[in-house]
Design an enzyme around this catalytic site. Sequence first.
Site, mmCIF file in Angstrom:
data_model
loop_
_atom_site.group_PDB
_atom_site.id
_atom_site.type_symbol
_atom_site.label_atom_id
_atom_site.label_comp_id
_atom_site.label_asym_id
_atom_site.label_seq_id
_atom_site.Cartn_x
_atom_site.Cartn_y
_atom_site.Cartn_z
ATOM 1 N N ALA A 69 0.848 -1.197 0.000
ATOM 2 C CA ALA A 69 0.000 0.000 0.000
ATOM 3 C C ALA A 69 0.882 1.245 0.000
ATOM 4 O O ALA A 69 0.636 2.203 -0.741
ATOM 5 C CB ALA A 69 -0.902 -0.015 1.221
ATOM 6 N N LYS A 239 1.950 -4.023 -16.592
ATOM 7 C CA LYS A 239 3.146 -3.422 -17.188
ATOM 8 C C LYS A 239 2.788 -2.980 -18.604
ATOM 9 O O LYS A 239 2.146 -3.735 -19.343
ATOM 10 C CB LYS A 239 4.299 -4.429 -17.207
ATOM 11 N N HIS A 298 3.574 -14.568 -13.455
ATOM 12 C CA HIS A 298 4.009 -13.524 -14.392
ATOM 13 C C HIS A 298 4.427 -14.087 -15.758
ATOM 14 O O HIS A 298 3.951 -13.652 -16.799
ATOM 15 C CB HIS A 298 5.185 -12.735 -13.807
HETATM 16 C C1 BG6 Z 1 6.836 -10.443 -7.551
HETATM 17 C C2 BG6 Z 1 7.662 -11.522 -6.936
HETATM 18 O O1 BG6 Z 1 5.576 -10.913 -7.844
HETATM 19 O O2 BG6 Z 1 7.472 -9.988 -8.737
HETATM 20 C C3 BG6 Z 1 9.042 -11.007 -6.635
HETATM 21 O O3 BG6 Z 1 7.047 -11.964 -5.728
HETATM 22 C C4 BG6 Z 1 9.662 -10.414 -7.878
HETATM 23 O O4 BG6 Z 1 9.866 -12.037 -6.127
HETATM 24 C C5 BG6 Z 1 8.729 -9.417 -8.529
HETATM 25 O O5 BG6 Z 1 10.850 -9.761 -7.488
HETATM 26 C C6 BG6 Z 1 9.254 -8.926 -9.867
HETATM 27 O O6 BG6 Z 1 8.488 -7.838 -10.286
HETATM 28 P P1 BG6 Z 1 9.133 -6.641 -11.134
HETATM 29 O O7 BG6 Z 1 7.976 -5.765 -11.423
HETATM 30 O O8 BG6 Z 1 10.173 -6.010 -10.279
HETATM 31 O O9 BG6 Z 1 9.722 -7.286 -12.342
#
Ligand code: BG6
Length: 817
Positions: A69, A239, A298
């Site tokens: 948050a 993103k 992701h």
């Molecule tokens: C999160 C994971 O969902 O995504 C993390 O829990 C990871 O471990 C992160 O570091 C990566 O996100 P970004 O936006 O930094 O690529």
Amino acid sequence: MQEALTVQRVVHGTTAAQELDGSDQSMFVTVFLLLVTVCAQGGNGEEREEAQRPGHVSVVIVGGTGDLAKKYLWQGFFELYINQVRGGNTFSFYGGGLSPADKGRPALSEILKAVSCTKDLSQERCALLKEQFLRLSQYRQLKDLEDYQDLAKHIEQELQQEGLTEAGRLFYLSVPAFAYADIAEKINSSCRPTGGAWLRVVLEKPFGHDFRSAQVLASQLGSSLKDQEMYRIDHYLGKQVVAKILPFRVENRKFLDPIWNRHHIERVEIVLKETLDVKGRIPFYDQYGVVRDVLQNHLTEVMTLLTMRLPMNLSSSEEVLQNKLQIFTSLLPVGKNQAVVGQYQAYKTEVQQELNKTKDHFSPTPTFAAVLAYVDEAQYEGVPILLISGKMLDERVGYARILFKNDVFCVQNHNNIHCKPKQIVFHFGHGSLRYPAILVSKNLFKPVLMDGEWKEVTEHTDVNILGLPISDYYVQTPTEQKEAYSELISHIFAGRKNSFVSTENLLASWGFWTPLLSSLVSSFPRIYPGGAENGDLLDVRVKGKDISYNSEVVIISNDQMGGTSANSFQVMQGKFRSADMVTAWPEELVERLAADIQEAAEAAVHQGGVFHLALSGGSSPLALFHRLTQHHFSFPWKNTHVWMVDERCVPLNELESNFHNLHEHLLQHVRIPYYNIHPMPVQINQRLCVEEDGGPLLYEKEFSKLVNGSSFHFVLLGVGHDSHTASLFPGGKVDEHGESLVALTESPIKPHQRMSLTFSAINKAHTVAILVMGKGKHELITQLSRVKDNPDKWPVTGVKPAHGRLVWYIDYDALLG
Ligand code: BG6
């Protein structure tokens, strides 16, 4: 501004991983298919986006003073407020937490001070909006059901007093997943709006840790919330570049249609590399690991966006989610050979510290993984899709790269763009480029510029992206960079569900990953030092449908051998019974042994024009023989003489014959001259291994004549469960062989009679390798690590090359059981 209170941060909970046994797996496939059918049917109409009517919106961030948050959510809601305030909506914002108001208020107040305006606002306007936003935001303790009932009452009173029509209520659950079901129940029983206003509940991962737990959570949530009320966040879908994958594919259809298929795509890589470790997050991370933390969500989302059938209507959430679901059902199951895992070296110590474990505790949780996926559709048949992610790597970067086949060969000018890699790169951010971008190599096509919020980049710095200078790409980037969370918050507000994870897609994703996760439980991760020092240690190679680490070398870190310093990592081989030991996974071990034999062969041929190799029978060397056949062209077979370490007293053309095996699995596949092959003369005078026929002496004479000093260059041995080696068995009275180099021996198992090199012959060799593979040999290896030399009882302990070198090749299964 109303006073803000503090919330106590709710600590992330952990859930024990449950693994599926075989029967569970088939059960979950059935359940999953049923669920998909039910959801697909029930989804009709219900899933449609809700019509927006302006009115009052109450936003409740449960966990409103927590990390997420603080970092993203309040900023995201401030941006929503800025964008929506002109659209006829009014808002109130609540930061909810477990702490009483006197603690929660000041904490929230601090967080709110930090929100900032987006670029294109004047200072005065910004100050005014921020002041309004702060006035509309307040802290509330949200612990018991009464707290939620009070909140609902408060919202209703406010609506009445101000004479507002209610548009909806948005609950953002920024709390650990174990609290979801309980909070959802409270919201359902006390905070549902009436009069046609919407309810939206936003959830953050983890949504379970395998298929079964995800299903349990989904059904718990399902008893309080309707599917269309749930917004499961995967921040990658917010993103900017990820969100543009589908529009890019649609806009550039005329270029992509002919090439977006197996005939043109060489492979797809979806990569998230990170430099940070997971220190401080271990209680959570150790239960999850990189596959659950990043690949299952992701990277899988990106994979589906790249491979799913294009929807007729991009803005139809229902169609987008349905097409995504379709691709899940086409993904081929991923076997154990389609994944490699690693763990950064310091992880072990971090776990010991954060979980209060002893110094010998080792957690196999992977912090690096590379997985090879295939889509079972004619369009993508055989196209490797690599999903790779890891902590403590050399750089922070995220991208998806579609590498196309290039059949142009430039004879003179290799710098000609036509000879360079043809690729499309969806660059999510960071890396050497530093900004999000879509890059299309100029030898492919000039892509259509994305809608008004994207621009083409034509002025480039001197940077190289995945093998091409940036000037070799058409590059486009968003005119303004936006945080994923801000984007997703605006989508939640708009009720746009295609940027979120539906229940059926979530379960489909776990359905894909759970069997692999179960099979990885017994995998030992490759330990890597972290950062640039990783070198090529984590490079992978795709062979057929399998993936493996590219470097064949066995890596035993000092750390694994008992050291602790983060810098102590080095490539080294261990010791076993005071001799050198090489250890690795079976395939790598065999590759390494084959390479070592080839090196010995090249050295011997270079020095004396000939290489004398003595090979054992048994099943362990078969993998090595197969491997050696791949050295078909490079190995100096023409100059190699192959001898037998031992032979069973059966005709050479029988299945039990060691020579027969050697012939089947190696000799017939390589170009070795017939006169360089030396089977043992077990059959003389039409009888087998009869003392007076003098077979052993014949063989001894033959190799004494051809082999300088009777010293083989390389002797390959195995070791049996009773520790016999060659055909030298326990209780075999090795002393009786005297100076003989070859002897007739007795085996306790059939066929009993054998011919074997003696220790005298073996110990004259330049190099002796003992290959031990498989879990079944673990007990033997443990015993051997303890016993003293006693060749009568433990024959293999009699292997002691007088002037040469002994190397044990032991795979992880045999070494670690
Ligand atoms: C999160 C994971 O969902 O995504 C993390 O829990 C990871 O471990 C992160 O570091 C990566 O996100 P970004 O936006 O930094 O690529």
